[in-house]
Design a protein around this motif. Sequence first.
Motif, PDB file in Angstrom:
ATOM      1  N   LEU A 174       0.817  -1.215   0.000  1.00  0.00           N
ATOM      2  CA  LEU A 174       0.000   0.000   0.000  1.00  0.00           C
ATOM      3  C   LEU A 174       0.845   1.257   0.000  1.00  0.00           C
ATOM      4  CD1 LEU A 174      -2.877  -0.921   2.482  1.00  0.00           C
ATOM      5  CD2 LEU A 174      -2.965  -0.815  -0.014  1.00  0.00           C
ATOM      6  N   SER A 175       1.757   1.388   0.966  1.00  0.00           N
ATOM      7  CA  SER A 175       2.501   2.627   1.119  1.00  0.00           C
ATOM      8  C   SER A 175       3.458   2.886  -0.031  1.00  0.00           C
ATOM      9  CB  SER A 175       3.276   2.617   2.439  1.00  0.00           C
ATOM     10  OG  SER A 175       2.385   2.694   3.525  1.00  0.00           O
ATOM     11  N   ILE A 176       3.920   1.864  -0.706  1.00  0.00           N
ATOM     12  CA  ILE A 176       4.878   2.055  -1.790  1.00  0.00           C
ATOM     13  C   ILE A 176       4.220   1.748  -3.138  1.00  0.00           C
ATOM     14  CG2 ILE A 176       7.095   1.337  -2.734  1.00  0.00           C
ATOM     15  CD1 ILE A 176       8.032   0.751   0.084  1.00  0.00           C
ATOM     16  N   ARG A 177       3.892   0.498  -3.375  1.00  0.00           N
ATOM     17  CA  ARG A 177       3.337   0.144  -4.679  1.00  0.00           C
ATOM     18  C   ARG A 177       1.979   0.787  -4.925  1.00  0.00           C
ATOM     19  NH1 ARG A 177       5.037  -6.228  -4.363  1.00  0.00           N
ATOM     20  NH2 ARG A 177       7.200  -5.978  -5.059  1.00  0.00           N
ATOM     21  N   GLY A 178       1.152   0.868  -3.880  1.00  0.00           N
ATOM     22  CA  GLY A 178      -0.156   1.487  -4.042  1.00  0.00           C
ATOM     23  C   GLY A 178      -0.055   2.948  -4.445  1.00  0.00           C
ATOM     24  N   ARG A 179       0.859   3.669  -3.803  1.00  0.00           N
ATOM     25  CA  ARG A 179       1.039   5.075  -4.156  1.00  0.00           C
ATOM     26  C   ARG A 179       1.519   5.246  -5.597  1.00  0.00           C
ATOM     27  NH1 ARG A 179       2.341   6.064   1.565  1.00  0.00           N
ATOM     28  NH2 ARG A 179       1.094   7.871   2.220  1.00  0.00           N
ATOM     29  N   LEU A 180       2.487   4.469  -5.986  1.00  0.00           N
ATOM     30  CA  LEU A 180       3.019   4.588  -7.346  1.00  0.00           C
ATOM     31  C   LEU A 180       1.982   4.186  -8.384  1.00  0.00           C
ATOM     32  CD1 LEU A 180       5.879   5.566  -8.152  1.00  0.00           C
ATOM     33  CD2 LEU A 180       5.599   5.028  -5.734  1.00  0.00           C
ATOM     34  N   ARG A 181       1.153   3.193  -8.061  1.00  0.00           N
ATOM     35  CA  ARG A 181       0.096   2.798  -9.005  1.00  0.00           C
ATOM     36  C   ARG A 181      -0.888   3.950  -9.218  1.00  0.00           C
ATOM     37  NH1 ARG A 181      -1.856  -1.053  -6.312  1.00  0.00           N
ATOM     38  NH2 ARG A 181      -3.647   0.053  -5.471  1.00  0.00           N
ATOM     39  N   ASP A 182      -1.235   4.651  -8.145  1.00  0.00           N
ATOM     40  CA  ASP A 182      -2.149   5.776  -8.263  1.00  0.00           C
ATOM     41  C   ASP A 182      -1.557   6.905  -9.097  1.00  0.00           C
ATOM     42  OD1 ASP A 182      -3.956   4.418  -6.785  1.00  0.00           O
ATOM     43  OD2 ASP A 182      -3.628   5.519  -4.916  1.00  0.00           O
ATOM     44  N   LEU A 183      -0.234   7.006  -9.094  1.00  0.00           N
ATOM     45  CA  LEU A 183       0.430   8.041  -9.885  1.00  0.00           C
ATOM     46  C   LEU A 183       0.657   7.612 -11.328  1.00  0.00           C
ATOM     47  CD1 LEU A 183       3.140   9.239  -7.320  1.00  0.00           C
ATOM     48  CD2 LEU A 183       0.993  10.351  -7.899  1.00  0.00           C
TER      49      LEU A 183
END
Length: 414
Positions: free
Chosen positions: A371-380
């Motif tokens: 969530l904190s890493i891959r989730g953020r990058l996916r949203d971007l």
Amino acid sequence: MARRERVVRMSVEQPLWRALAAYRVITLVYALLLGFFGRDRYEHPAVAAGYLAVLTVWTLATLPKVANAASCTRRFLAADLTVALAGILLTPLADQQAQSVDGPTLPSIWTAGAVLAYAIKGGWRWAGLASSLVAVANLVERGYPSRDTLHNVLLVWVASIGIGYVVEIARASERTLARALEIEAATRERERLARDIHDSVLQVLAMVQRRGTALGGEAAELGRMAGEQEVALRTLVAGGLVRPSYVSEDESAGAVVRLVEVGEPEGTDGAGDSGEIDLRTLLAPRAGARITLADPGAPVPLPAPAARELAAAVGAALDNVRVHAGDGARAWILVEDWGDEVIVTVRDDGPGIPEGRLAQAEGEGRMGVALSIRGRLRDLGGTAELISVPGQGTEVELKVPRAARERQEQRGKA
């Protein structure tokens, strides 16, 4: 204020209502022209002229009624169909030869507009009812089922029912799409809250547990309770049960955990949700005795929301270094601006991550990387790649495309 995503719904049937309004006007003009050029055949022209005058006033006055589904009420539909049926049944009074010659009725093809209104408003069942009434009126007006009459009746019947069926399918698809967009928006908001919780509350609870265990005594009991709260909270986050403004208090332990909707982070250089931020200014505070920051000599501008999310992902990666690599581990942050994308690499000299440990962590509800890493990058619109070799440290590569600017600006305005 916290950012929120809105689901914008577009009605797929609105163009049909506009087309119906245009159809009614065009067919009115056609009926008037037929009446004018065929006036010599009417034995009672006053009947034809009177009906066409009423039809003209009715059509023009009721144009707002066919602007959308809300204004097109059942009462209007019934009155509109009555006007059409009255015109069909009045045709033999104006033209006594109408029953022996397959000529047009007084409303002519305007009648189809009344039937189509039923189709758009109520679907194929309503269309079948209205077209059946029109068919009966035409048969009564002719006196016998001629070939042309049957052909016209069948055409209106099939066309109206077909359009009604298509409208029902379009409405069902619209509802499905709206529901999917709502679920997507809710999922994104839930993941954003989960990331914020992981980066704040969960990290604090984990630290309290470690320090309490190390100190022993009463502190060990507080650490144990903090560990229990951490496990419970991770379960809620992993299960998607966390909601804004949820408050949980354990007064007996003297600890209060509050999960509130997270607003704008501090240190945004006043950019808010608009404008750009130099990514270096957000990463510079991360540097320290054991963390080395290497960045370009020129600014690395990104939209404010994208820059904050990328900096938060870097922070999450550094938190993992502190937790898993030990206090003595060193870390390096490398920022690269390639024009079309920005790449931030976080590397450490810790023991690395054993194979299969990430999958196991996600199964246990520890969603830091997910969530904190891959989730953020996916949203971007970017990617996060993690490379780790046991005994040789871990490297996390975060890529954000420049196209994320437009996406983040649009999301910030929503």
